[in-house]
Scaffold this active site. Structure first.
Site, PDB file in Angstrom:
ATOM      1  NE  ARG A 122      -4.150  -1.869   1.910  1.00 56.30           N
ATOM      2  CZ  ARG A 122      -4.131  -2.915   2.733  1.00 56.30           C
ATOM      3  NH1 ARG A 122      -3.239  -2.970   3.709  1.00 56.30           N
ATOM      4  NH2 ARG A 122      -4.998  -3.891   2.596  1.00 56.30           N
ATOM      5  CE  LYS A 144      -0.113  14.042 -14.560  1.00 48.79           C
ATOM      6  NZ  LYS A 144      -0.344  14.641 -15.901  1.00 48.79           N
ATOM      7  CD  GLU A 186       7.924  16.576 -22.158  1.00 48.42           C
ATOM      8  OE1 GLU A 186       7.317  17.578 -21.731  1.00 48.42           O
ATOM      9  OE2 GLU A 186       7.346  15.511 -22.462  1.00 48.42           O
ATOM     10  CE  LYS A 228       5.745  17.543 -13.713  1.00 42.94           C
ATOM     11  NZ  LYS A 228       5.801  16.381 -14.537  1.00 42.94           N
ATOM     12  CD  GLU A 238      -3.281  16.773 -15.943  1.00 46.24           C
ATOM     13  OE1 GLU A 238      -2.170  16.273 -15.708  1.00 46.24           O
ATOM     14  OE2 GLU A 238      -3.897  16.575 -16.989  1.00 46.24           O
ATOM     15  NE  ARG A 242       1.050  17.066 -12.833  1.00 43.12           N
ATOM     16  CZ  ARG A 242       1.650  16.232 -12.009  1.00 43.12           C
ATOM     17  NH1 ARG A 242       1.295  16.205 -10.736  1.00 43.12           N
ATOM     18  NH2 ARG A 242       2.599  15.429 -12.425  1.00 43.12           N
ATOM     19  CG  ASN A 246      -0.829  17.259 -20.153  1.00 45.40           C
ATOM     20  OD1 ASN A 246       0.160  16.576 -19.926  1.00 45.40           O
ATOM     21  ND2 ASN A 246      -1.873  17.287 -19.342  1.00 45.40           N
ATOM     22  CG  HIS A 249       1.978  16.235 -23.793  1.00 44.89           C
ATOM     23  ND1 HIS A 249       2.736  17.381 -23.766  1.00 44.89           N
ATOM     24  CD2 HIS A 249       2.723  15.283 -23.179  1.00 44.89           C
ATOM     25  CE1 HIS A 249       3.882  17.136 -23.151  1.00 44.89           C
ATOM     26  NE2 HIS A 249       3.907  15.866 -22.789  1.00 44.89           N
ATOM     27  CG  HIS A 253      -0.541  11.565 -25.817  1.00 42.25           C
ATOM     28  ND1 HIS A 253      -1.190  12.010 -24.688  1.00 42.25           N
ATOM     29  CD2 HIS A 253       0.752  11.427 -25.463  1.00 42.25           C
ATOM     30  CE1 HIS A 253      -0.313  12.132 -23.702  1.00 42.25           C
ATOM     31  NE2 HIS A 253       0.868  11.779 -24.142  1.00 42.25           N
ATOM     32  CG  HIS A 267       6.746  11.581 -24.873  1.00 41.91           C
ATOM     33  ND1 HIS A 267       5.387  11.560 -25.113  1.00 41.91           N
ATOM     34  CD2 HIS A 267       6.944  12.529 -23.914  1.00 41.91           C
ATOM     35  CE1 HIS A 267       4.788  12.442 -24.326  1.00 41.91           C
ATOM     36  NE2 HIS A 267       5.707  13.051 -23.590  1.00 41.91           N
TER      37      HIS A 267
HETATM   38  N1  GLY Z   1       4.039  15.299 -17.649  1.00 44.93           N
HETATM   39  C1  GLY Z   1       2.940  16.089 -17.280  1.00 44.93           C
HETATM   40  C2  GLY Z   1       2.671  16.110 -15.817  1.00 44.93           C
HETATM   41  O1  GLY Z   1       3.467  15.605 -15.043  1.00 44.93           O
HETATM   42  O2  GLY Z   1       1.663  16.605 -15.413  1.00 44.93           O
END
Ligand code: GLY
Length: 370
Positions: A122, A144, A186, A228, A238, A242, A246, A249, A253, A267
């Site tokens: 957990r 993430k 990025e 960031k 998000e 946040r 993207n 993106h 994607h 990417h």
């Molecule tokens: N890579 C986008 C984020 O971490 O929100």
């Protein structure tokens, strides 16, 4: 040349430490987190061949034992079978709730190992040791974690913040030029989404950065991570801001799906092309000056980056199919595509209000130019 960024998340705050040769000092940085002198490292096999021994020595100097598991490089490692391999191995190594797991590698390893740490007993703590530029400026920070599903990328996962991030900028010197420059997609993204001064700084310093100047590399990673960290502290899960991270993106994607997540398009390359398309769309919608997309593309081209759909080898599907692939993106809300558009360089915003025809036009023109 050690820079430290604090990620302010109440109860789960942590630091991102940035500078050359941190792997060799890893023991000093990690020791304060440990309740017993032992860590379990999961590494990308290619990265392990280059850097695992340095990490081992860095830990040994502080009397920390290490066990290590190597996994194959590549996006397909972010999968259920490898997640199971990780969890089974960590349990076999008797990793306990208060132990620390270390992820050594790029974004794939960071996401996978972070997710394994999130679900093991957990939740155990983990340290990100990102070795690609992309992972240092983006995926290792912000919690993430996850794996890919057959339905799309990153669809299975959890928010699980690391306890520490060690971004060794000397390691970037062992990346292939293509991988380094893909990660730069990025970096540029941060300037484009929220900091025009940073974009201008990159226009002036991008060449030195690519050539390996260490002070410039540290500064680029520091400024990216600071942005960031600030955004994540304000919107960890998000719900709003946040999503700005993207930028580019949604297009990216779709292009990654169209190219089968293969090395036809990395990417970060897709992010660069996606940013250029997002500015093109913004300009056509009258949101930003017409000069903005040309300035974005000029800088990307100057850095030797993929900028246009014509830079992608092989066939691509038509605009309607690409638009459909965009609809698979997990950032779809109530079936409506959300785009990150821009009013200026450094002035991105999130919107669900984009006419389908405008997106189709941008894609059709981009495909016609191939
Ligand atoms: N890579 C986008 C984020 O971490 O929100």
């Amino acid at each position: 040349m050690l820079e430290t960024i604090d990620v302010h998340l109440p109860g789960r705050e942590y630091q991102v430490r940035i500078g050359p040769d941190l792997l060799g000092q890893a023991g000093t940085h990690i020791a304060p987190l440990l309740t017993r002198p032992r860590v379990a490292v999961i590494a990308d096999a290619t990265v392990a061949a280059l850097h695992l021994e340095t990490l081992h020595q860095g830990l040994t100097t502080q009397g920390i034992d290490m066990v290590a598991l190597e996994l194959p490089p590549g996006e397909s490692t972010k999968s259920w079978p490898h997640l199971q391999t990780c969890v089974d191995w960590l349990l076999a190594q008797k990793v306990e709730r208060r132990d620390v797991v270390v992820a050594l590698g790029g974004g794939v390893i960071g996401d996978l190992v972070g997710f394994a740490a999130a679900i093991l007993r957990r939740g155990v703590r983990f340290v990100q040791v990102p070795t690609s530029l992309l992972a240092q400026v983006d995926s290792s920070v912000g919690g993430k974690t996850g794996i890919n599903a057959s339905q799309g990328k990153n669809l299975i996962g959890a928010f699980h913040q690391p306890a520490l991030v060690l971004a060794d900028t000397a390691v970037l010197g062992t990346l292939t030029p293509r991988d380094f420059i893909a990660g730069y997609g990025e970096v540029v993204k941060y300037g484009l989404l929220g900091d025009a001064d940073f974009f201008e700084w990159l226009e002036g310093n991008g060449a030195a950065l690519a050539a390996g100047d260490m002070a410039t590399r540290v500064e680029a990673v520091r400024r990216s991570v600071q942005m960031k960290a600030d955004i994540v502290a304000r919107d960890e899960t998000e719900q709003g801001e946040r999503a700005l991270l993207n930028l580019g993106h949604t297009f990216c994607h779709a292009l990654e799906a169209a190219t089968g997540y293969s090395d036809r398009l990395l990417h970060g390359e897709g992010v660069a092309i996606g940013c250029a398309l997002a500015f093109e769309l913004s300009s056509r919608l009258g949101l930003c000056a017409q000069e903005a997309p040309s300035r974005v593309r000029a800088h990307l081209k100057m850095m030797g980056m993929k900028t246009d759909l014509s830079d992608i080898d092989g066939d691509l599907p038509d605009a309607a199919h690409l638009l459909e692939l965009m609809g698979q993106d997990k950032k779809v809300v109530d079936g409506q595509l959300r785009f990150i558009l821009a009013r200026s360089i450094g002035g991105a915003f999130v919107t669900g209000d984009v006419p389908r025809d405008a997106v189709m036009d941008v894609l059709e023109d981009a495909l016609a130019a191939r």
